[in-house]
Write an enzyme that holds these catalytic residues in place. Structure first.
Site, PDB file in Angstrom:
ATOM      1  N   GLU A  15     -48.466  11.548  18.457  1.00  0.00           N
ATOM      2  CA  GLU A  15     -47.971  10.172  18.644  1.00  0.00           C
ATOM      3  C   GLU A  15     -48.013   9.847  20.135  1.00  0.00           C
ATOM      4  O   GLU A  15     -47.644  10.684  20.961  1.00  0.00           O
ATOM      5  CB  GLU A  15     -46.528  10.047  18.139  1.00  0.00           C
ATOM      6  CG  GLU A  15     -45.981   8.634  18.313  1.00  0.00           C
ATOM      7  CD  GLU A  15     -44.506   8.515  17.957  1.00  0.00           C
ATOM      8  OE1 GLU A  15     -44.194   8.446  16.768  1.00  0.00           O
ATOM      9  OE2 GLU A  15     -43.669   8.502  18.891  1.00  0.00           O
ATOM     10  N   TYR A  43     -44.827   1.044  18.299  1.00  0.00           N
ATOM     11  CA  TYR A  43     -44.662  -0.383  18.577  1.00  0.00           C
ATOM     12  C   TYR A  43     -43.200  -0.600  18.947  1.00  0.00           C
ATOM     13  O   TYR A  43     -42.302  -0.118  18.238  1.00  0.00           O
ATOM     14  CB  TYR A  43     -45.025  -1.200  17.326  1.00  0.00           C
ATOM     15  CG  TYR A  43     -44.627  -2.641  17.466  1.00  0.00           C
ATOM     16  CD1 TYR A  43     -45.370  -3.495  18.267  1.00  0.00           C
ATOM     17  CD2 TYR A  43     -43.481  -3.128  16.843  1.00  0.00           C
ATOM     18  CE1 TYR A  43     -44.987  -4.813  18.438  1.00  0.00           C
ATOM     19  CE2 TYR A  43     -43.098  -4.450  17.005  1.00  0.00           C
ATOM     20  CZ  TYR A  43     -43.845  -5.282  17.800  1.00  0.00           C
ATOM     21  OH  TYR A  43     -43.457  -6.576  17.978  1.00  0.00           O
ATOM     22  N   ASP A  64     -35.452  -0.715  14.475  1.00  0.00           N
ATOM     23  CA  ASP A  64     -34.014  -0.807  14.742  1.00  0.00           C
ATOM     24  C   ASP A  64     -33.744  -2.059  15.546  1.00  0.00           C
ATOM     25  O   ASP A  64     -34.655  -2.647  16.125  1.00  0.00           O
ATOM     26  CB  ASP A  64     -33.557   0.438  15.521  1.00  0.00           C
ATOM     27  CG  ASP A  64     -33.598   1.668  14.638  1.00  0.00           C
ATOM     28  OD1 ASP A  64     -33.142   1.587  13.477  1.00  0.00           O
ATOM     29  OD2 ASP A  64     -34.110   2.705  15.097  1.00  0.00           O
TER      30      ASP A  64
HETATM   31  P1  FAD Z   1     -36.520   2.167   5.850  1.00  0.00           P
HETATM   32  O1  FAD Z   1     -37.486   2.980   5.074  1.00  0.00           O
HETATM   33  O2  FAD Z   1     -36.425   0.710   5.540  1.00  0.00           O
HETATM   34  O3  FAD Z   1     -35.076   2.843   5.697  1.00  0.00           O
HETATM   35  C1  FAD Z   1     -34.000   2.413   6.514  1.00  0.00           C
HETATM   36  C2  FAD Z   1     -32.674   2.703   5.792  1.00  0.00           C
HETATM   37  O4  FAD Z   1     -32.559   1.831   4.668  1.00  0.00           O
HETATM   38  C3  FAD Z   1     -32.565   4.123   5.217  1.00  0.00           C
HETATM   39  O5  FAD Z   1     -31.234   4.539   5.358  1.00  0.00           O
HETATM   40  C4  FAD Z   1     -32.919   3.939   3.739  1.00  0.00           C
HETATM   41  O6  FAD Z   1     -32.312   4.937   2.927  1.00  0.00           O
HETATM   42  C5  FAD Z   1     -32.325   2.562   3.477  1.00  0.00           C
HETATM   43  N1  FAD Z   1     -32.984   1.825   2.383  1.00  0.00           N
HETATM   44  C6  FAD Z   1     -34.304   1.693   2.155  1.00  0.00           C
HETATM   45  N2  FAD Z   1     -34.506   0.911   1.067  1.00  0.00           N
HETATM   46  C7  FAD Z   1     -33.275   0.520   0.615  1.00  0.00           C
HETATM   47  C8  FAD Z   1     -32.814  -0.300  -0.462  1.00  0.00           C
HETATM   48  N3  FAD Z   1     -33.663  -0.880  -1.304  1.00  0.00           N
HETATM   49  N4  FAD Z   1     -31.468  -0.466  -0.615  1.00  0.00           N
HETATM   50  C9  FAD Z   1     -30.581   0.118   0.249  1.00  0.00           C
HETATM   51  N5  FAD Z   1     -30.972   0.914   1.286  1.00  0.00           N
HETATM   52  C10 FAD Z   1     -32.300   1.110   1.470  1.00  0.00           C
HETATM   53  N6  FAD Z   1     -39.257   2.283  15.518  1.00  0.00           N
HETATM   54  C11 FAD Z   1     -39.892   1.319  16.239  1.00  0.00           C
HETATM   55  O7  FAD Z   1     -39.273   0.314  16.577  1.00  0.00           O
HETATM   56  N7  FAD Z   1     -41.201   1.439  16.618  1.00  0.00           N
HETATM   57  C12 FAD Z   1     -41.950   2.520  16.270  1.00  0.00           C
HETATM   58  O8  FAD Z   1     -43.134   2.601  16.612  1.00  0.00           O
HETATM   59  C13 FAD Z   1     -41.325   3.565  15.494  1.00  0.00           C
HETATM   60  N8  FAD Z   1     -42.019   4.652  15.091  1.00  0.00           N
HETATM   61  C14 FAD Z   1     -41.411   5.595  14.284  1.00  0.00           C
HETATM   62  C15 FAD Z   1     -42.172   6.675  13.811  1.00  0.00           C
HETATM   63  C16 FAD Z   1     -41.586   7.645  12.995  1.00  0.00           C
HETATM   64  C17 FAD Z   1     -42.409   8.793  12.485  1.00  0.00           C
HETATM   65  C18 FAD Z   1     -40.193   7.544  12.652  1.00  0.00           C
HETATM   66  C19 FAD Z   1     -39.544   8.597  11.797  1.00  0.00           C
HETATM   67  C20 FAD Z   1     -39.448   6.475  13.119  1.00  0.00           C
HETATM   68  C21 FAD Z   1     -40.038   5.488  13.930  1.00  0.00           C
HETATM   69  N9  FAD Z   1     -39.322   4.379  14.391  1.00  0.00           N
HETATM   70  C22 FAD Z   1     -39.939   3.396  15.135  1.00  0.00           C
HETATM   71  C23 FAD Z   1     -37.871   4.265  14.124  1.00  0.00           C
HETATM   72  C24 FAD Z   1     -37.591   3.501  12.805  1.00  0.00           C
HETATM   73  O9  FAD Z   1     -37.929   2.143  12.956  1.00  0.00           O
HETATM   74  C25 FAD Z   1     -36.080   3.658  12.534  1.00  0.00           C
HETATM   75  O10 FAD Z   1     -35.792   5.005  12.234  1.00  0.00           O
HETATM   76  C26 FAD Z   1     -35.475   2.737  11.498  1.00  0.00           C
HETATM   77  O11 FAD Z   1     -34.045   2.866  11.587  1.00  0.00           O
HETATM   78  C27 FAD Z   1     -35.841   3.022  10.063  1.00  0.00           C
HETATM   79  O12 FAD Z   1     -37.139   2.733   9.784  1.00  0.00           O
HETATM   80  P2  FAD Z   1     -37.781   3.101   8.343  1.00  0.00           P
HETATM   81  O13 FAD Z   1     -39.121   2.489   8.299  1.00  0.00           O
HETATM   82  O14 FAD Z   1     -37.645   4.536   8.061  1.00  0.00           O
HETATM   83  O15 FAD Z   1     -36.753   2.260   7.398  1.00  0.00           O
END
Ligand code: FAD
Length: 285
Positions: free
Chosen positions: A17, A49, A109
């Site tokens: 990454e 991003y 976030d």
């Molecule tokens: P989601 O999959 O939407 O999950 C977020 C939370 O919501 C979880 O607790 C999940 O259990 C819960 N949830 C999901 N669906 C539901 C539902 N239907 N009902 C109730 N709860 C639900 N951030 C950035 O800004 N830019 C980046 O480039 C970036 N890169 C990343 C790369 C990796 C490999 C990782 C692990 C994280 C990265 N992040 C990045 C951080 C990420 O945006 C945060 O961790 C964010 O808090 C969660 O993103 P997610 O896509 O996992 O969310």
């Protein structure tokens, strides 16, 4: 770190990454970094991003360079936060025109500059909503994030995994994990994910810790646990820059070796654009 009795699996993939430098005058440095990372022959390089920021164009520039100039698969991170549907379509079109056909679809976030109200009014609420939309309206390949120690908002790992399964069913073809420092969390997560029928490849996120300060920042951002072995390294070598760097690299190498011996799908190194450290890890492997 756990000991293993299984045999080495040479099929474990390798990926990195990178992030777009915040200042424009640092941006040119990123190309030599990418060239040197490419020499390590990763399966793909992903580029982050900054949620809510205006620098989506930088992620496109970097991933396009990786794909077109370096001929390596590139994954552009995109987030629900900071994107309207129109922004998203424009961004996806620009990515595809730039030859990038793979995204990591994330929720993102709340940036400090954004109010709770703005954050809560995003058009795609969860990453799964974004995945469904992308699947319906674009031909992009879509990956997603996962959390071996559960996402910080999830009440339990089981609940988090139920939502992860929905994300996979919505169209995610591989997962990249949050960083972890104790492999037992990853193995427990894999067992549970497989038991729930999650079958897509899961890349293990490894963050090499080369300074004591970096560990503090990393842990507060990721919520990952710090095992005693790593805390001991910081206590012993934290004040000596070069010894700390060596010990941190050694820790990451041991972690990766153990994961490979367990036959995990892929190792995803959070390179933090540090070529020397990433190269040294790959050399030792
Ligand atoms: P989601 O999959 O939407 O999950 C977020 C939370 O919501 C979880 O607790 C999940 O259990 C819960 N949830 C999901 N669906 C539901 C539902 N239907 N009902 C109730 N709860 C639900 N951030 C950035 O800004 N830019 C980046 O480039 C970036 N890169 C990343 C790369 C990796 C490999 C990782 C692990 C994280 C990265 N992040 C990045 C951080 C990420 O945006 C945060 O961790 C964010 O808090 C969660 O993103 P997610 O896509 O996992 O969310």
């Amino acid at each position: 770190m756990t000991q293993t009795t299984t045999t080495t699996n040479n099929k474990t993939g390798l990926s990195f990454e990178v992030f777009p430098p915040k200042k424009d005058d640092e941006f040119d440095n990123v190309y030599p970094i990418l060239q040197q990372l490419a020499e390590l022959r990763p399966d793909f390089i992903s580029c982050t991003y900054g949620a809510g920021g205006s620098r989506a164009g930088k992620t496109i520039e970097i991933t396009s360079y990786i794909r077109q100039q370096l001929q390596i698969d590139a994954i552009a991170h995109i987030t629900c936060v900071g994107f309207t549907k129109e922004d998203l379509h424009r961004n996806c079109e620009a990515l595809q025109e730039a030859g990038v056909n793979h995204v990591l679809a994330l929720r993102g976030d709340r940036p400090q500059s954004m109010s709770d109200e703005q954050f809560d009014s995003r058009e795609f609420y969860y990453a799964t909503d974004l995945v469904r939309h992308l699947k319906e309206h674009t031909g992009l390949q879509i990956s997603g994030a996962c959390y071996p120690e559960k996402h910080f908002e999830a009440p339990s790992l089981e609940e988090d995994l139920r939502h992860l399964k929905e994300k996979v069913e919505a169209g995610v073809t591989s997962l990249v994990s949050q960083m972890f420092f104790d492999n037992t969390f990853f193995y427990r997560f894999l067992d549970k994910a497989h038991a729930m029928g999650i079958r897509v490849p899961i890349h293990a996120g490894i963050m090499p810790i080369t300074t004591a300060k970096q560990l503090g920042t990393t842990v507060s951002l990721s919520g990952s646990s710090v095992p005693k072995a790593l805390a001991d390294i910081i206590a012993t070598y934290g004040d000596d820059k070069e010894d700390m760097r060596k010990a941190g690299i050694d820790y990451a190498v041991r972690q990766i070796r153990d994961l490979r011996e367990h036959g995990v799908d892929g190792i995803h190194i959070y390179s933090m654009n540090k070529v020397k450290t990433t190269t040294e890890i790959c050399r030792q492997l």
